[in-house]
Design a protein around this motif. Structure first.
Motif, PDB file in Angstrom:
ATOM      1  N   THR A 155       0.830  -1.207   0.000  1.00  0.00           N
ATOM      2  CA  THR A 155       0.000   0.000   0.000  1.00  0.00           C
ATOM      3  C   THR A 155       0.864   1.256   0.000  1.00  0.00           C
ATOM      4  N   ALA A 156       1.897   1.255   0.824  1.00  0.00           N
ATOM      5  CA  ALA A 156       2.793   2.410   0.886  1.00  0.00           C
ATOM      6  C   ALA A 156       3.488   2.646  -0.453  1.00  0.00           C
ATOM      7  N   MET A 157       3.913   1.575  -1.103  1.00  0.00           N
ATOM      8  CA  MET A 157       4.593   1.715  -2.385  1.00  0.00           C
ATOM      9  C   MET A 157       3.644   2.222  -3.469  1.00  0.00           C
ATOM     10  N   LEU A 158       2.399   1.735  -3.463  1.00  0.00           N
ATOM     11  CA  LEU A 158       1.427   2.211  -4.451  1.00  0.00           C
ATOM     12  C   LEU A 158       1.123   3.694  -4.250  1.00  0.00           C
ATOM     13  N   LEU A 159       0.952   4.105  -2.980  1.00  0.00           N
ATOM     14  CA  LEU A 159       0.693   5.515  -2.710  1.00  0.00           C
ATOM     15  C   LEU A 159       1.900   6.382  -3.069  1.00  0.00           C
ATOM     16  N   SER A 160       3.106   5.858  -2.876  1.00  0.00           N
ATOM     17  CA  SER A 160       4.315   6.586  -3.276  1.00  0.00           C
ATOM     18  C   SER A 160       4.349   6.774  -4.791  1.00  0.00           C
ATOM     19  N   LEU A 161       3.949   5.726  -5.503  1.00  0.00           N
ATOM     20  CA  LEU A 161       3.920   5.800  -6.969  1.00  0.00           C
ATOM     21  C   LEU A 161       2.903   6.834  -7.437  1.00  0.00           C
ATOM     22  N   ILE A 162       1.728   6.827  -6.824  1.00  0.00           N
ATOM     23  CA  ILE A 162       0.683   7.790  -7.197  1.00  0.00           C
ATOM     24  C   ILE A 162       1.131   9.217  -6.883  1.00  0.00           C
ATOM     25  N   ALA A 163       1.752   9.386  -5.722  1.00  0.00           N
ATOM     26  CA  ALA A 163       2.190  10.729  -5.307  1.00  0.00           C
ATOM     27  C   ALA A 163       3.295  11.269  -6.208  1.00  0.00           C
ATOM     28  N   SER A 164       4.030  10.387  -6.855  1.00  0.00           N
ATOM     29  CA  SER A 164       5.163  10.817  -7.693  1.00  0.00           C
ATOM     30  C   SER A 164       4.720  11.254  -9.084  1.00  0.00           C
ATOM     31  N   TYR A 165       3.479  10.945  -9.440  1.00  0.00           N
ATOM     32  CA  TYR A 165       3.080  11.148 -10.837  1.00  0.00           C
ATOM     33  C   TYR A 165       2.984  12.629 -11.201  1.00  0.00           C
ATOM     34  N   TYR A 166       2.334  13.453 -10.351  1.00  0.00           N
ATOM     35  CA  TYR A 166       2.138  14.870 -10.698  1.00  0.00           C
ATOM     36  C   TYR A 166       3.466  15.632 -10.828  1.00  0.00           C
ATOM     37  N   PRO A 167       4.383  15.541  -9.844  1.00  0.00           N
ATOM     38  CA  PRO A 167       5.657  16.260 -10.010  1.00  0.00           C
ATOM     39  C   PRO A 167       6.439  15.780 -11.239  1.00  0.00           C
ATOM     40  N   ALA A 168       6.342  14.463 -11.539  1.00  0.00           N
ATOM     41  CA  ALA A 168       7.042  13.936 -12.716  1.00  0.00           C
ATOM     42  C   ALA A 168       6.442  14.512 -13.989  1.00  0.00           C
TER      43      ALA A 168
END
Length: 413
Positions: free
Chosen positions: A385-398
């Motif tokens: 869950t933490a890794m999926l949320l990290s991936l989602i959170a990284s999308y906008y700045p990327a």
């Protein structure tokens, strides 16, 4: 993918113009780690409570009872035979139950007296295992013996081998005049210690002795039942009661202790909900970290684009940047959470010794210590869950990093 991952690692290790990026990155990583560790500890504690409920309470308390609404059960042997023929019922043994008082000098305590067959109880229940100093082997009929709970023994200041008085109420049939209670001297042959409220007001007598004290001959209060599926006890016992020749009432452990199991499951669901919220908040700190990192690395991004890097590559670099932050925080949190959960009971015991009192009151809770049991499925769910949320959170700045214009950035330097 290899190029974007290597570049992301270089960006993380590279010298930053602003120390703010490092500070926010450390804070977001620690937030993820603390959130994950807290959730693993909480879930492990819930697993521990469920284990103790199953292994301590349900191994001692009968899964259900059959009894008459009024009076004693005379033909209990026939009922016992019918019940043992049911494939879902593991054991069916008679018992005698009544309420009394135990007196030791000037101290008096109310007690729920259970008359049990010592030999049968040793074969079907874990109750004898909780009698201190292996005194169950000495628990025999016709010897004026009683086993009392540790909480009751503490309140009455009674130790093994001491003599106490059991006061039994006497019913005055056909008369309004009160009769004095029947007084019996008994020796405390053993102390039952269940480390909780279950051993606060219980006393055990051999079945034959209890029948003699109540003058009920060979009759019993009812039949105690253990089933093969404890979480279907109510259904199994209800069906068994309907199939009997006699009309008997029944109850199950769910009536007395079911609230404990439901509370544990409810708290577990709340913990999973809290997991998403807490880790989500921690992971979305990655957004601010990456936004500042994009601002900090905009010259490097412009140079990469000048050298031919595509927007896809730039996006992947910063997605990896955020995922690595989440991965580091998640790994630290998992390691910290597993270690603390593994030693949770000892840690709480240490704090209890410093404070001088128990955190869980044995007069209220069914155990007086904080149990813990690590389920690696829970650990895996929290980590994923933490890794999926990290991936989602990284999308906008990327995505934002892809919009940098090389000409404008390079002309400003």
């Amino acid at each position: 993918m290899n190029l974007s991952l290597i570049t992301a690692i270089k960006f993380r290790k590279g010298r930053r113009k602003s120390g703010m990026v490092s500070l926010i990155s450390i804070i977001s990583t620690l937030s993820i780690a603390i959130g994950i560790a807290a959730l693993i500890i909480g879930l492990s504690a819930m697993n521990g409570f469920e284990r103790e409920l199953h292994n301590r309470v349900l191994s001692v308390v009968p899964h259900g009872q059959l009894y008459l609404d009024s009076g004693n059960l005379e033909n209990w042997r026939h009922v016992q035979q019918e019940l043992t023929e049911n494939k879902n019922i593991v054991s069916a043994v008679p018992f005698v139950s009544f309420t009394g008082l135990i007196e030791n000098g000037s101290k008096l305590g109310a007690v729920e007296v259970q008359g049990l067959d010592p030999e049968q109880e040793q074969q079907i229940s874990a109750l004898p295992n909780y009698v201190l100093n292996h005194k169950w082997q000495e628990f025999k009929a016709d010897n004026q013996q009683v086993i009392i709970g540790s909480g009751l023994a503490k309140s009455l200041a009674v130790k093994e081998g001491a003599w106490v008085s059991l006061l039994i109420p006497v019913s005055a049939s056909g008369s309004t005049q009160l009769k004095p209670p029947k007084r019996v001297r008994l020796q405390v042959i053993g102390i039952l210690d269940l480390s909780g409220s279950l051993s606060n007001n219980v006393a055990l007598l051999p079945l034959v002795d209890a029948q003699k004290l109540l003058n009920i001959g060979d009759s019993v209060t009812g039949i105690m039942i253990n089933v093969n599926d404890v979480y279907r006890a109510n259904q199994i016992i209800g069906q068994a009661a309907l199939s009997l020749d006699d009309t008997l009432s029944f109850n199950s452990w769910e009536n007395s202790f079911g609230f404990m199991y439901r509370d544990i499951q409810m708290i577990r669901q709340i913990m999973y909900l809290a997991m998403i919220v807490v880790i989500g908040v921690a992971c979305f700190n990655i957004v601010s970290t990456l936004v500042i990192a994009v601002k900090d690395k905009q010259r490097d991004i412009a140079i990469l684009k000048t050298l031919g890097a595509t927007n896809r590559l730039i996006k992947h670099i910063f997605i990896w940047y955020g995922v690595i932050s989440g991965l580091i925080g998640s790994l630290i949190g998992v390691i910290l959470g597993v270690i603390l959960s593994w030693q949770l009971s000892n840690i709480m015991g240490f704090f209890e010794s410093l404070m001088g009192h128990k955190i869980l009151n044995s007069n209220i809770y069914f155990i007086d210590f904080l149990p813990s049991e690590i389920h690696f499925f829970d650990v895996a769910i929290v980590f994923i869950t933490a890794m999926l949320l990290s991936l989602i959170a990284s999308y906008y700045p990327a995505k934002r990093a892809c919009k940098i214009e090389p000409a404008r950035i390079l002309n400003s330097f």
